[in-house]
Design a protein around this motif. Structure first.
Motif, PDB file in Angstrom:
ATOM      1  N   ILE A 159      44.545  30.825  31.901  1.00  0.00           N
ATOM      2  CA  ILE A 159      43.427  30.132  32.553  1.00  0.00           C
ATOM      3  C   ILE A 159      43.541  30.242  34.072  1.00  0.00           C
ATOM      4  O   ILE A 159      42.548  30.492  34.767  1.00  0.00           O
ATOM      5  N   ALA A 160      44.758  30.067  34.596  1.00  0.00           N
ATOM      6  CA  ALA A 160      44.961  30.152  36.044  1.00  0.00           C
ATOM      7  C   ALA A 160      44.585  31.534  36.569  1.00  0.00           C
ATOM      8  O   ALA A 160      43.941  31.667  37.624  1.00  0.00           O
ATOM      9  N   ILE A 161      44.967  32.561  35.831  1.00  0.00           N
ATOM     10  CA  ILE A 161      44.622  33.920  36.251  1.00  0.00           C
ATOM     11  C   ILE A 161      43.113  34.122  36.197  1.00  0.00           C
ATOM     12  O   ILE A 161      42.525  34.750  37.093  1.00  0.00           O
ATOM     13  N   GLU A 162      42.461  33.574  35.168  1.00  0.00           N
ATOM     14  CA  GLU A 162      41.006  33.711  35.069  1.00  0.00           C
ATOM     15  C   GLU A 162      40.319  33.031  36.249  1.00  0.00           C
ATOM     16  O   GLU A 162      39.364  33.568  36.822  1.00  0.00           O
ATOM     17  N   LEU A 163      40.804  31.860  36.632  1.00  0.00           N
ATOM     18  CA  LEU A 163      40.237  31.168  37.793  1.00  0.00           C
ATOM     19  C   LEU A 163      40.481  31.971  39.078  1.00  0.00           C
ATOM     20  O   LEU A 163      39.623  32.017  39.965  1.00  0.00           O
ATOM     21  N   ALA A 164      41.665  32.592  39.172  1.00  0.00           N
ATOM     22  CA  ALA A 164      41.960  33.422  40.350  1.00  0.00           C
ATOM     23  C   ALA A 164      41.019  34.626  40.411  1.00  0.00           C
ATOM     24  O   ALA A 164      40.561  35.027  41.496  1.00  0.00           O
ATOM     25  N   ILE A 165      40.691  35.197  39.256  1.00  0.00           N
ATOM     26  CA  ILE A 165      39.763  36.332  39.221  1.00  0.00           C
ATOM     27  C   ILE A 165      38.369  35.899  39.664  1.00  0.00           C
ATOM     28  O   ILE A 165      37.687  36.637  40.387  1.00  0.00           O
ATOM     29  N   VAL A 166      37.958  34.694  39.243  1.00  0.00           N
ATOM     30  CA  VAL A 166      36.674  34.168  39.717  1.00  0.00           C
ATOM     31  C   VAL A 166      36.706  34.024  41.240  1.00  0.00           C
ATOM     32  O   VAL A 166      35.733  34.361  41.935  1.00  0.00           O
ATOM     33  N   GLY A 167      37.840  33.530  41.759  1.00  0.00           N
ATOM     34  CA  GLY A 167      37.975  33.400  43.209  1.00  0.00           C
ATOM     35  C   GLY A 167      37.863  34.741  43.902  1.00  0.00           C
ATOM     36  O   GLY A 167      37.233  34.852  44.974  1.00  0.00           O
ATOM     37  N   ILE A 168      38.458  35.785  43.346  1.00  0.00           N
ATOM     38  CA  ILE A 168      38.355  37.120  43.925  1.00  0.00           C
ATOM     39  C   ILE A 168      36.907  37.594  43.917  1.00  0.00           C
ATOM     40  O   ILE A 168      36.433  38.229  44.868  1.00  0.00           O
TER      41      ILE A 168
END
Length: 580
Positions: free
Chosen positions: A35-44
């Protein structure tokens, strides 16, 4: 989807136990990382949206320095994105296999717990093809639940992140039509919302039949596969009866259902694909149609138009989440239904073994096996046999006879504690060891040693012990094959299988041995020799046999006869005990 709340409740009931299990910390940690990585991808993606404006402005202004710096900036973001995407997939797959391993172990445990698997068959096996439930369905459930769940969370965060950007861009570049500005607050947001809602509704109207069609497809596929296995397991009988043509026709009928249902899936998929492909293609140009008039009126720069298109695409894509995954969603719902049915079947089988109006099997004392008030019934409630008052005394050899269908084998099942239909009680000496040997014994696929020692763990007995037992039952040649692997129910004749079953009894030395026509495939001299062997090697074992040969009388101390008595069978008075 119809009845979304009950479906989500079912999903939670199936999925949640893993995250409270002994593997919960690993599972929770991996899920949090995904989930954290998915949120980071949204941030990117948010950063890339802002980069769009600067990059295309640099192009429009022909600013080389800005162009180079934006290329470097993009390269850094792209590198981080690639690393995150790789590890998100890796951690997702790691979570999937741990979750699947736990669910499979739980289902196997519940299915095989105290003959649940057998009682599920007695009830018609409402959860058909349990092999499919614990392989394909568990795999698909874990995969689809993670992908849909993480995708939904990503869509929500994307909407929250980009709606603010899109709202601001709507104010910066007002709707421009026919040479005039129309200051509609957040018109790009409303455009994306209306576009996505209409697309979702139409997609659901076109695609909802896929849920039922997918469910039936899995049933037909599993039924076809099961019958192929049946043909393989009974190939000898089919060959002897020259039944290949009949089997081919039966299998093609079942495969015909697979094909017919697949054509229905093709037809429905064609319709939904035609719509979603058109929808997705239109969504590429739609934001430009909205904002291009403002660009040509020189209200915004090229970078602003490209940023708007990118933001609109992100919002519209997030809002259209259910459109893009509708096919997976339909398949996922069918999988949830099948796992729900499987769990319901396990629960029903467990309740069948614990309800009040059942046969009660208890352990007490160290005397005989006593049957009190015992009436066995068929699953539909029809009385089968009255065996009340029967006592199987310690160390005694008893022969049970009667016509086919009189309930002899069912009585053995009741004593073993796996037949729940009926009333009364069965008392078994505390700690007594029992072994049931049917006419066709079961041997697991694997080494011959493991097949003989079953259900004990392989290696429980020494090679010398096994070789000695094989010698005594007349199978000395198999002593050199203990390490060989095979499908022993297919490679050995039925007579050899019955001898091997008695080898198992000699090794385990049970206190109670039940032989359900366990020597029926042997000739009478061989059968007599094996009964003499049992009498010699297992002198303290209580032996109860089902058989029809009169020659068996000589090896038993009494004969119990089941005869018709009204609407059921019963112990025949005057013949229930007969000295040999």
């Amino acid at each position: 989807m119809n009845n979304i709340r009950p479906k989500l409740t079912t999903v939670w009931r199936i999925a949640a136990p893993y995250f409270s299990s002994e593997d919960k910390w690993a599972g929770r940690g991996l899920l949090a990382a995904v989930i954290a990585i998915e949120l980071a991808i949204v941030g990117i993606n948010v950063l890339l949206n802002q980069w769009n404006a600067r990059f295309y402005n640099a192009l429009q202004e022909r600013n080389w320095d800005n162009f180079v710096s934006e290329i470097i900036y993009f390269s850094v973001l792209a590198t981080v994105f690639i690393v995150l995407a790789v590890y998100q997939l890796y951690l997702n797959q790691w979570l999937q296999i741990r979750w699947r391993r736990w669910m499979t172990a739980q289902y196997l445990s519940d299915w095989l717990h105290q003959a649940n698997h057998y009682r599920m068959q007695l009830q018609g096996d409402a959860a058909d093809n349990p092999d499919q439930r614990m392989t394909d369905d568990v795999k698909l459930f874990v995969d689809r639940t993670l992908n849909i769940g993480v995708g939904l969370l990503s869509s929500i965060v994307t909407i929250a992140s980009f709606v603010t950007i899109l709202w601001g861009l709507s104010n910066a570049a007002p709707l421009h039509m026919f040479g005039q500005d129309y200051p509609i607050p957040g018109y790009l947001v409303w455009g994306a919302l209306i576009y996505s809602i209409l697309g979702t509704i139409l997609t659901h109207l076109i695609g909802w039949p896929l849920v039922g069609i997918d469910f039936r497809q899995q049933q037909y596929e599993a039924d076809f596969r099961f019958n192929l296995v049946r043909v393989r397991e009974n190939s000898e009988q089919i060959a002897l009866l020259d039944g290949e043509q009949a089997e081919r026709e039966r299998l093609m009928v079942r495969f015909g259902r697979v094909v017919e249902n697949w054509l229905a899936i093709m037809n429905r998929t064609k319709k939904i694909t035609a719509f979603t492909a058109s929808y997705n293609q239109a969504s590429v140009i739609f934001p430009y149609v909205l904002v291009a008039p403002a660009y040509f009126a020189e209200k915004i720069q090229l970078g602003g138009m490209m940023q708007t298109a990118s933001a609109f695409s992100n919002v519209q894509g997030a809002l259209s989440f259910f459109i893009t995954i509708y096919r997976q969603l339909a398949e996922w719902q069918a999988v949830v239904n099948r796992l729900d049915g499987f769990e319901a079947g396990i629960v029903a089988a467990r309740e069948l073994a614990t309800r009040d109006d059942r046969i009660h099997v208890t352990e007490a004392g160290d005397g005989a096996i006593d049957l009190k008030g015992l009436v066995l019934r068929l699953p539909n409630g029809t009385p089968l046999v009255n065996a009340s008052g029967l006592s199987l005394r310690k160390g005694e050899r008893t022969l049970m006879t009667g016509p086919s269908g009189s309930g002899k084998s069912t009585l053995f099942r009741a004593i073993a504690g796996i037949w729940p239909f009926g009333t009364g009680s069965i008392t078994i000496p505390a700690g007594a060891t029992m072994m049931m040997l049917p006419q066709r014994p079961y041997f697991p696929t694997g080494s011959l040693r493991g097949a003989i020692e079953y259900p004990a763990k392989e290696g429980t007995f020494t090679d010398a012990q096994i070789a000695d037992a094989l010698e005594q039952v007349g199978l000395p040649r198999l002593a050199s094959q203990l390490g060989e692997h095979g499908h022993w129910n297919r490679t050995l004749s039925l007579g050899e299988q019955q001898r091997l079953g008695l080898t198992r009894a000699l090794l385990h030395t049970p206190q109670y041995l039940f032989l359900d026509e366990a020597t029926a495939s042997l000739d009478e001299p061989s059968e007599a020799a094996l009964y003499q062997l049992l009498e010699k090697k297992l002198p303290a074992t209580t032996i109860v046999s089902i058989g029809h040969r009169s020659t068996l009388d000589a090896f038993h101390q009494r004969n119990i006869v089941l005869a018709r008595d009204g609407d059921r069978f019963a112990l025949q008075k005057g013949k229930s005990v007969a000295a040999s």
